[in-house]
Scaffold this motif. Structure first.
Motif, mmCIF file in Angstrom:
data_model
loop_
_atom_site.group_PDB
_atom_site.id
_atom_site.type_symbol
_atom_site.label_atom_id
_atom_site.label_comp_id
_atom_site.label_asym_id
_atom_site.label_seq_id
_atom_site.Cartn_x
_atom_site.Cartn_y
_atom_site.Cartn_z
ATOM 1 N N TYR A 80 5.492 2.018 -6.816
ATOM 2 C CA TYR A 80 4.402 2.935 -7.131
ATOM 3 C C TYR A 80 4.610 3.611 -8.479
ATOM 4 O O TYR A 80 5.737 3.757 -8.949
ATOM 5 C CB TYR A 80 4.309 4.061 -6.072
ATOM 6 C CG TYR A 80 4.044 3.585 -4.679
ATOM 7 C CD1 TYR A 80 2.760 3.300 -4.260
ATOM 8 C CD2 TYR A 80 5.088 3.441 -3.765
ATOM 9 C CE1 TYR A 80 2.507 2.871 -2.960
ATOM 10 C CE2 TYR A 80 4.848 3.018 -2.468
ATOM 11 C CZ TYR A 80 3.550 2.730 -2.075
ATOM 12 O OH TYR A 80 3.312 2.311 -0.798
ATOM 13 N N ASP A 90 -6.965 5.853 -4.581
ATOM 14 C CA ASP A 90 -5.849 4.928 -4.773
ATOM 15 C C ASP A 90 -4.499 5.631 -4.885
ATOM 16 O O ASP A 90 -3.473 4.986 -5.019
ATOM 17 C CB ASP A 90 -6.068 4.092 -6.040
ATOM 18 C CG ASP A 90 -7.272 3.175 -5.908
ATOM 19 O OD1 ASP A 90 -7.546 2.705 -4.790
ATOM 20 O OD2 ASP A 90 -7.940 2.942 -6.931
ATOM 21 N N SER A 91 -4.515 6.959 -4.871
ATOM 22 C CA SER A 91 -3.265 7.709 -4.975
ATOM 23 C C SER A 91 -2.887 8.260 -3.604
ATOM 24 O O SER A 91 -3.719 8.317 -2.705
ATOM 25 C CB SER A 91 -3.408 8.851 -5.990
ATOM 26 O OG SER A 91 -4.410 9.753 -5.587
ATOM 27 N N ILE A 92 -1.637 8.630 -3.457
ATOM 28 C CA ILE A 92 -1.165 9.284 -2.231
ATOM 29 C C ILE A 92 -0.441 10.549 -2.670
ATOM 30 O O ILE A 92 0.570 10.476 -3.368
ATOM 31 C CB ILE A 92 -0.195 8.397 -1.425
ATOM 32 C CG1 ILE A 92 -0.845 7.083 -1.040
ATOM 33 C CG2 ILE A 92 0.292 9.143 -0.185
ATOM 34 C CD1 ILE A 92 0.119 6.080 -0.423
ATOM 35 N N VAL A 133 1.956 13.531 -1.936
ATOM 36 C CA VAL A 133 3.003 13.990 -1.034
ATOM 37 C C VAL A 133 3.223 15.460 -1.376
ATOM 38 O O VAL A 133 3.551 15.800 -2.508
ATOM 39 C CB VAL A 133 4.316 13.193 -1.212
ATOM 40 C CG1 VAL A 133 5.405 13.756 -0.307
ATOM 41 C CG2 VAL A 133 4.084 11.721 -0.942
ATOM 42 N N PRO A 162 -6.104 10.437 0.198
ATOM 43 C CA PRO A 162 -4.958 10.288 1.102
ATOM 44 C C PRO A 162 -3.793 11.204 0.740
ATOM 45 O O PRO A 162 -3.552 11.484 -0.433
ATOM 46 C CB PRO A 162 -4.556 8.825 0.955
ATOM 47 C CG PRO A 162 -5.244 8.306 -0.240
ATOM 48 C CD PRO A 162 -6.331 9.252 -0.617
ATOM 49 N N PHE A 163 -3.097 11.648 1.760
ATOM 50 C CA PHE A 163 -1.941 12.512 1.542
ATOM 51 C C PHE A 163 -0.951 12.362 2.683
ATOM 52 O O PHE A 163 -1.293 11.908 3.769
ATOM 53 C CB PHE A 163 -2.358 13.981 1.390
ATOM 54 C CG PHE A 163 -3.031 14.565 2.594
ATOM 55 C CD1 PHE A 163 -2.288 15.132 3.623
ATOM 56 C CD2 PHE A 163 -4.416 14.544 2.709
ATOM 57 C CE1 PHE A 163 -2.915 15.677 4.732
ATOM 58 C CE2 PHE A 163 -5.048 15.081 3.811
ATOM 59 C CZ PHE A 163 -4.300 15.652 4.831
ATOM 60 N N ILE A 164 0.286 12.763 2.390
ATOM 61 C CA ILE A 164 1.358 12.817 3.375
ATOM 62 C C ILE A 164 1.933 14.220 3.295
ATOM 63 O O ILE A 164 2.273 14.693 2.205
ATOM 64 C CB ILE A 164 2.461 11.778 3.076
ATOM 65 C CG1 ILE A 164 1.901 10.362 3.208
ATOM 66 C CG2 ILE A 164 3.669 11.977 3.996
ATOM 67 C CD1 ILE A 164 2.835 9.276 2.717
ATOM 68 N N SER A 173 6.459 6.198 6.103
ATOM 69 C CA SER A 173 5.027 6.164 5.792
ATOM 70 C C SER A 173 4.716 5.179 4.676
ATOM 71 O O SER A 173 3.604 4.686 4.554
ATOM 72 C CB SER A 173 4.538 7.556 5.359
ATOM 73 O OG SER A 173 4.775 8.489 6.378
ATOM 74 N N PHE A 174 5.715 4.867 3.852
ATOM 75 C CA PHE A 174 5.547 3.940 2.743
ATOM 76 C C PHE A 174 6.071 2.556 3.068
ATOM 77 O O PHE A 174 6.025 1.654 2.236
ATOM 78 C CB PHE A 174 6.292 4.454 1.504
ATOM 79 C CG PHE A 174 5.758 5.744 0.973
ATOM 80 C CD1 PHE A 174 4.624 5.763 0.180
ATOM 81 C CD2 PHE A 174 6.381 6.947 1.262
ATOM 82 C CE1 PHE A 174 4.130 6.954 -0.318
ATOM 83 C CE2 PHE A 174 5.891 8.134 0.756
ATOM 84 C CZ PHE A 174 4.769 8.148 -0.029
#
Length: 140
Positions: free
Chosen positions: A37, A85-87, A89, A117-119, A133-134
């Motif tokens: 990433y 397209d991003s996550i 964290v 999206p988020f974590i 999660s990845f």
């Protein structure tokens, strides 16, 4: 640091920030994530002394690999730098000067409404807790 300084401006000085320790496992997790990433640190540090340079220096001194650093004033300002397209964290917390920081539900709701999206990183937790999660294994 913020709790120790009781939210006082001293907590946001370069001298104080430079004493921070990274979350255990951060260097290895970021190295592994960076193999797959683009790593963008997106940090809300509007009240910090020289926030970009101090953060960049701290990240580099701690050996934390990344591709880009963006400093914004507050958490909600991060949205402008995110896409589907991003996550993101993030620990999504506010009030670090208190004994128990609170969850920034407004920010979580904003991300959810925008389909971003988020974590959620567990406050006081470790990278091991979210790496699954990845689907990337951290080698010990």
């Amino acid at each position: 640091r913020v709790r120790r300084c009781k939210g006082n401006k001293k907590a946001y000085t370069a001298a104080e920030v430079m004493q921070d320790k990274p979350v255990p496992g951060a260097a290895e997790a970021l190295r592994r994530l960076r193999e797959h990433y683009f790593i963008r640190f997106l940090t809300a540090r509007g009240s910090y002394e020289d926030p970009f340079n101090v953060t960049q220096t701290w990240l580099d001194l701690k050996g934390l690999e990344y591709d880009e650093l963006i400093v914004v004033d507050g958490p909600e300002s991060k949205v402008a730098h995110l896409s589907a397209d991003s996550i993101l964290v993030d620990d999504f917390t506010l009030g670090h000067e208190k004994e128990e920081p609170s969850i920034n539900q407004k920010f979580i709701d904003q991300l959810t409404s925008a389909g971003l999206p988020f974590i959620q990183f567990p406050l006081g937790g470790s990278w091991d807790e979210i790496m699954t999660s990845f689907n990337i294994e951290i080698k010990k």
